[in-house]
Design a protein around this motif. Structure first.
Motif, PDB file in Angstrom:
ATOM      1  N   PRO A  81      -1.082  10.753  -0.404  1.00 39.73           N
ATOM      2  CA  PRO A  81      -0.439  11.694   0.535  1.00 39.73           C
ATOM      3  C   PRO A  81       0.994  11.175   0.890  1.00 39.73           C
ATOM      4  O   PRO A  81       1.455  10.191   0.353  1.00 39.73           O
ATOM      5  CB  PRO A  81      -1.256  11.317   1.868  1.00 39.73           C
ATOM      6  N   GLU A  82       1.799  12.095   1.462  1.00 40.04           N
ATOM      7  CA  GLU A  82       3.155  11.524   1.290  1.00 40.04           C
ATOM      8  C   GLU A  82       4.030  12.257   2.514  1.00 40.04           C
ATOM      9  O   GLU A  82       3.414  13.476   3.085  1.00 40.04           O
ATOM     10  CB  GLU A  82       4.089  12.064  -0.055  1.00 40.04           C
ATOM     11  N   PRO A 137       0.863  -1.146  -0.012  1.00 42.09           N
ATOM     12  CA  PRO A 137      -0.092  -0.055  -0.082  1.00 42.09           C
ATOM     13  C   PRO A 137       0.712   1.232  -0.108  1.00 42.09           C
ATOM     14  O   PRO A 137       0.306   2.432  -0.180  1.00 42.09           O
ATOM     15  CB  PRO A 137      -0.829  -0.144   1.203  1.00 42.09           C
ATOM     16  N   PHE A 138       2.164   1.056   0.040  1.00 38.58           N
ATOM     17  CA  PHE A 138       3.074   2.283   0.168  1.00 38.58           C
ATOM     18  C   PHE A 138       4.164   2.265  -0.882  1.00 38.58           C
ATOM     19  O   PHE A 138       4.370   1.246  -1.288  1.00 38.58           O
ATOM     20  CB  PHE A 138       3.715   2.439   1.766  1.00 38.58           C
ATOM     21  N   LEU A 139       4.602   3.391  -1.553  1.00 38.38           N
ATOM     22  CA  LEU A 139       5.744   3.513  -2.239  1.00 38.38           C
ATOM     23  C   LEU A 139       6.778   4.209  -1.402  1.00 38.38           C
ATOM     24  O   LEU A 139       6.495   5.489  -0.925  1.00 38.38           O
ATOM     25  CB  LEU A 139       5.350   4.139  -3.636  1.00 38.38           C
ATOM     26  N   PHE A 140       7.968   3.851  -1.513  1.00 42.97           N
ATOM     27  CA  PHE A 140       9.325   4.348  -0.870  1.00 42.97           C
ATOM     28  C   PHE A 140      10.121   4.757  -1.812  1.00 42.97           C
ATOM     29  O   PHE A 140      10.462   4.033  -2.664  1.00 42.97           O
ATOM     30  CB  PHE A 140       9.734   3.118  -0.100  1.00 42.97           C
ATOM     31  N   LYS A 141      10.728   5.847  -1.665  1.00 49.74           N
ATOM     32  CA  LYS A 141      11.553   6.521  -2.665  1.00 49.74           C
ATOM     33  C   LYS A 141      12.729   7.377  -1.724  1.00 49.74           C
ATOM     34  O   LYS A 141      12.653   7.505  -0.721  1.00 49.74           O
ATOM     35  CB  LYS A 141      10.742   7.543  -3.430  1.00 49.74           C
ATOM     36  N   VAL A 142      13.755   7.697  -2.742  1.00 46.98           N
ATOM     37  CA  VAL A 142      14.759   8.594  -2.413  1.00 46.98           C
ATOM     38  C   VAL A 142      14.893   9.387  -3.523  1.00 46.98           C
ATOM     39  O   VAL A 142      14.799   9.298  -4.879  1.00 46.98           O
ATOM     40  CB  VAL A 142      16.095   7.726  -1.937  1.00 46.98           C
ATOM     41  N   LEU A 143      15.050  10.992  -3.138  1.00 51.38           N
ATOM     42  CA  LEU A 143      15.076  11.829  -3.999  1.00 51.38           C
ATOM     43  C   LEU A 143      16.422  12.723  -3.973  1.00 51.38           C
ATOM     44  O   LEU A 143      16.727  12.907  -2.541  1.00 51.38           O
ATOM     45  CB  LEU A 143      13.753  12.752  -4.061  1.00 51.38           C
ATOM     46  N   PRO A 180      -0.303  11.212   9.665  1.00 50.84           N
ATOM     47  CA  PRO A 180      -1.968  10.728   9.801  1.00 50.84           C
ATOM     48  C   PRO A 180      -2.295  10.018   8.660  1.00 50.84           C
ATOM     49  O   PRO A 180      -3.553  10.235   7.991  1.00 50.84           O
ATOM     50  CB  PRO A 180      -2.619  12.041  10.215  1.00 50.84           C
ATOM     51  N   PHE A 181      -1.884   9.113   8.175  1.00 50.75           N
ATOM     52  CA  PHE A 181      -2.214   8.206   6.885  1.00 50.75           C
ATOM     53  C   PHE A 181      -1.933   6.734   7.217  1.00 50.75           C
ATOM     54  O   PHE A 181      -1.223   6.319   7.834  1.00 50.75           O
ATOM     55  CB  PHE A 181      -1.309   8.753   5.630  1.00 50.75           C
ATOM     56  N   ASP A 182      -2.962   6.026   6.919  1.00 48.54           N
ATOM     57  CA  ASP A 182      -3.066   4.733   7.230  1.00 48.54           C
ATOM     58  C   ASP A 182      -1.944   3.847   6.515  1.00 48.54           C
ATOM     59  O   ASP A 182      -1.254   2.790   6.678  1.00 48.54           O
ATOM     60  CB  ASP A 182      -4.316   3.805   6.899  1.00 48.54           C
ATOM     61  N   GLU A 183      -1.545   4.342   5.179  1.00 48.05           N
ATOM     62  CA  GLU A 183      -0.595   3.447   4.413  1.00 48.05           C
ATOM     63  C   GLU A 183       0.681   3.235   4.936  1.00 48.05           C
ATOM     64  O   GLU A 183       1.445   2.360   4.547  1.00 48.05           O
ATOM     65  CB  GLU A 183      -0.710   4.136   2.828  1.00 48.05           C
ATOM     66  N   SER A 189       1.065   2.020   8.670  1.00 49.61           N
ATOM     67  CA  SER A 189       1.010   2.583   9.728  1.00 49.61           C
ATOM     68  C   SER A 189       0.783   1.859  11.026  1.00 49.61           C
ATOM     69  O   SER A 189      -0.264   1.170  10.879  1.00 49.61           O
ATOM     70  CB  SER A 189      -0.101   3.784   9.727  1.00 49.61           C
ATOM     71  N   SER A 190       1.564   1.973  12.228  1.00 52.64           N
ATOM     72  CA  SER A 190       1.150   1.078  13.294  1.00 52.64           C
ATOM     73  C   SER A 190      -0.247   1.443  13.679  1.00 52.64           C
ATOM     74  O   SER A 190      -1.070   0.877  14.596  1.00 52.64           O
ATOM     75  CB  SER A 190       2.002   1.394  14.260  1.00 52.64           C
ATOM     76  N   ARG A 191      -0.675   2.825  13.438  1.00 51.60           N
ATOM     77  CA  ARG A 191      -1.981   3.171  14.081  1.00 51.60           C
ATOM     78  C   ARG A 191      -3.260   2.264  13.254  1.00 51.60           C
ATOM     79  O   ARG A 191      -4.213   2.130  13.920  1.00 51.60           O
ATOM     80  CB  ARG A 191      -2.285   4.825  13.373  1.00 51.60           C
ATOM     81  N   PHE A 192      -2.717   2.000  11.991  1.00 60.48           N
ATOM     82  CA  PHE A 192      -3.715   1.207  11.364  1.00 60.48           C
ATOM     83  C   PHE A 192      -3.952  -0.238  11.773  1.00 60.48           C
ATOM     84  O   PHE A 192      -5.171  -0.688  12.194  1.00 60.48           O
ATOM     85  CB  PHE A 192      -3.337   1.089   9.832  1.00 60.48           C
TER      86      PHE A 192
END
Length: 444
Positions: A160-161, A119-125, A360-363, A437-440
Motif C-alpha cells: 500500500p502507498e 517497515p516502510f520505504l520512503f521515496k521521492v519521484l 489507513p495502513f499500519d506501516e 503510523s501513530s494509529r499502530f
C-alpha cells in the motif's frame, strides 16, 4: 550551541543521550527512463546534495530511495567525506545492517510486529513520462508471486502507498464511475472494436442499483478482454483512434482525458495502456494534496514530483505503458474493480507548520513541514523510527543538547523515543518525515 552539539557537514552522527544516534543517510537513486532530466528533476537535485558531485544532465533521475529495501538500500557513513570517490566509502554500512546492530532504535512495538527492519520505504519521484499501468499485490498474493517468480517479484510483502504532491502532479487511479464508463463505451468505439460488441454491451445491462458484485463482474469482463487484445490488433486500433481524435479537434475541444490519451500515445505508440486510460480516473493533485493506494487498485503516475511512502516492498504487477514485463492475467484477476473517484487526502494540522497524512495502513504516515526563517516546531517523541528529508532550504534540528545543521538533500534516520525540535534558517525550509503510523501505536 551547547558543549555536546555537533555541527555536521557530511555524514557525521549526532550522539543522543539515550545511547542511540541520529544517522545521516546516503541514499539510492533509480534512473528509470520515465524520470526527469537534469535540474528539472527534484530527484537529481537531491542526489547532488545528498551524495555530492554533479549529476549527468542527459540521464533521467526518477526515484530517490530512503530505507532498508535491498533493491535500493540507504547507507550510514562514518566520517566526514561526502563525495562519491572519498575514503568515506570504506566506512559505509547499510541502514539495515545498522538497525540489526541497534534494534532498540526501532522500538519494541515495531520489532514485535515487523522484526528488525524498517517497515516502510520512503521515496521521492520525478516523473516526466507516464509510468506503467500497475497495481500492487496484497500480502497473500505477494507471498504467492514471490514464491513462484522471485526474479520478477523480489519480496513477499504487500505495498500500500501514498503519493504526496510536491509540484502539480497527475495520475490515473481507480476505475471511473459506472455512469462515466457507459459514456466511455459509447464515445470510444475503438474499445468495442477490441473487446467485441457482446462484451461491450454488457455495461448497459447493469445500473447503480444492481448488486456490487454483478457490476464489478461486468467491468472485469470488459477490462480483461481489452487488456488481452493482441498486439497487432491493438496497434491498428490505437492508430485509428489517434487519427479520429486529431480529426475531431477541427470542430470541437477535446476533453482532458482525450488530450491525455493523445499524449500517452506519443509516449507509448500502439500500447494497450493508451486506450485503457479511458477506464481510469484522471487525477490532478495540487502541491500538498495526496493520493493513497491500497493493494489491488490500478494506477499510473503521469507527471510531476511527489514524495511517496509505502510498506517496504518493490512488488509491481504491470500490464500497459511499459517496456518491462507485463503480467496481464495476474493484474486483471487481482483488481478490486471498485468504481468511483478516489479519496484525496489534504492532511490535518499538527502544529501551525506541520501537516500529517495518515492513510489507513499500519506501516507508515507522512508529515510535511513548511518552516519560515526563525520559526520553530516540535516533532514529539514516538515509539518507532522516523526518516526525515529536507527537500528545500536549511535549518537546525535539535534533540536534547545536540544540534545539527541540515539543508536540502539531508536525510536523517531518527531512532525511537526522540523528540525533535526544528528551526528554519532560510526563507522557507521544506521537510518531510516518514514514520510508522501513530494509529499502530495506539493499538499496542
Amino acid at each position: 550551541m551547547g558543549a555536546d552539539a555537533i555541527q555536521t557537514n557530511g555524514h557525521d552522527q549526532a550522539k543522543l543521550t539515550g545511547g542511540e544516534e541520529i544517522q545521516r543517510l546516503r541514499c539510492f537513486v533509480k534512473n528509470y527512463e520515465w524520470g526527469k532530466l537534469g535540474p528539472d528533476s527534484l530527484v537529481a537535485r537531491l542526489q547532488e546534495a545528498n551524495l555530492g558531485g554533479k549529476v549527468d544532465a542527459a540521464v533521467p533521475h526518477a526515484e530517490f530511495w530512503m530505507g532498508t529495501h535491498e533493491s535500493g538500500p540507504s547507507h550510514v557513513g562514518f566520517g566526514s567525506g561526502q563525495n562519491e570517490g572519498s575514503d568515506n566509502n570504506k566506512c559505509m554500512v547499510t541502514l539495515k545492517s545498522w538497525v540489526l546492530d541497534n534494534p532498540d532504535s526501532l522500538g519494541s512495538g515495531v520489532v514485535g510486529k515487523w522484526g528488525c527492519d524498517l517497515p516502510f520505504l520512503f521515496k521521492v519521484l520525478s516523473v516526466t513520462k507516464a509510468l506503467s499501468i500497475q497495481a500492487h499485490p496484497n500480502k497473500a498474493l505477494a507471498e504467492k508471486l514471490h514464491r513462484e517468480e522471485p526474479l520478477l517479484y523480489r519480496d513477499n510483502n504487500h505495498k500500500p502507498e501514498i503519493a504526496l504532491a510536491v509540484t502539480p502532479f497527475q495520475a490515473l487511479c481507480g476505475f471511473v464511475s459506472l455512469k462515466e464508463l457507459k459514456e466511455v463505451i459509447t464515445n470510444v468505439p475503438e474499445i468495442t472494436e477490441l473487446v467485441g460488441s457482446k462484451a461491450a454491451g454488457q455495461i448497459f445491462k447493469v445500473n447503480e442499483h444492481d448488486e456490487d458484485v454483478r457490476v464489478k463482474s461486468v467491468v472485469r469482463l470488459i477490462f480483461t478482454q481489452l487488456m488481452s487484445a493482441s498486439s497487432s490488433e491493438t496497434k491498428q486500433v490505437v492508430s485509428r483512434m489517434k487519427i479520429r481524435l486529431i480529426s475531431e479537434t477541427k470542430h470541437r475541444e477535446l476533453s482532458d482525458k482525450e488530450k491525455l490519451v493523445l499524449k500517452l500515445e506519443e509516449q507509448y505508440t500502439g500500447d494497450i495502456g493508451v486506450i485503457s486510460a479511458f477506464f481510469f480516473n484522471y487525477v490532478k493533485l495540487n502541491p500538498g494534496e495526496a493520493l493513497y493506494l491500497d493493494a489491488n487498485e490500478p494506477h499510473a503516475y503521469i507527471s510531476g514530483d511527489c514524495v511517496e511512502c509505502m510498506a517496504a516492498s518493490d512488488n509491481v504487477v504491470r500490464a500497459g505503458l511499459t517496456p518491462k514485463h507485463r503480467d496481464v492475467q495476474t493484474l486483471c484477476s487481482m483488481l478490486t474493480y471498485k468504481l468511483g473517484y478516489p479519496e484525496i487526502l489534504k492532511g490535518f494540522p499538527l502544529t501551525p507548520y506541520v501537516t500529517r497524512y495518515l492513510p489507513p495502513f499500519d506501516e507508515f504516515e507522512v508529515d510535511h513541514c513548511d518552516l519560515p526563517r526563525g520559526k520553530s516546531t516540535v516533532f514529539p517523541a514516538v515509539p518507532g523510527p522516523s526518516v526525515y528529508l529536507v527537500i528545500e532550504g536549511e535549518g537546525k534540528l535539535q534533540t536534547g543538547s545536540t544540534q545539527l545543521l541540515v539543508s536540502q538533500g539531508d536525510v536523517l534516520f531518527v531512532p525511537a523515543h526522540n523528540e525533535i525540535h526544528v528551526t528554519g534558517e532560510s526563507d522557507v525550509m521544506k521537510l518531510y518525515r516518514a514514520g510508522v503510523s501513530s494509529r499502530f501505536f495506539q493499538t499496542l
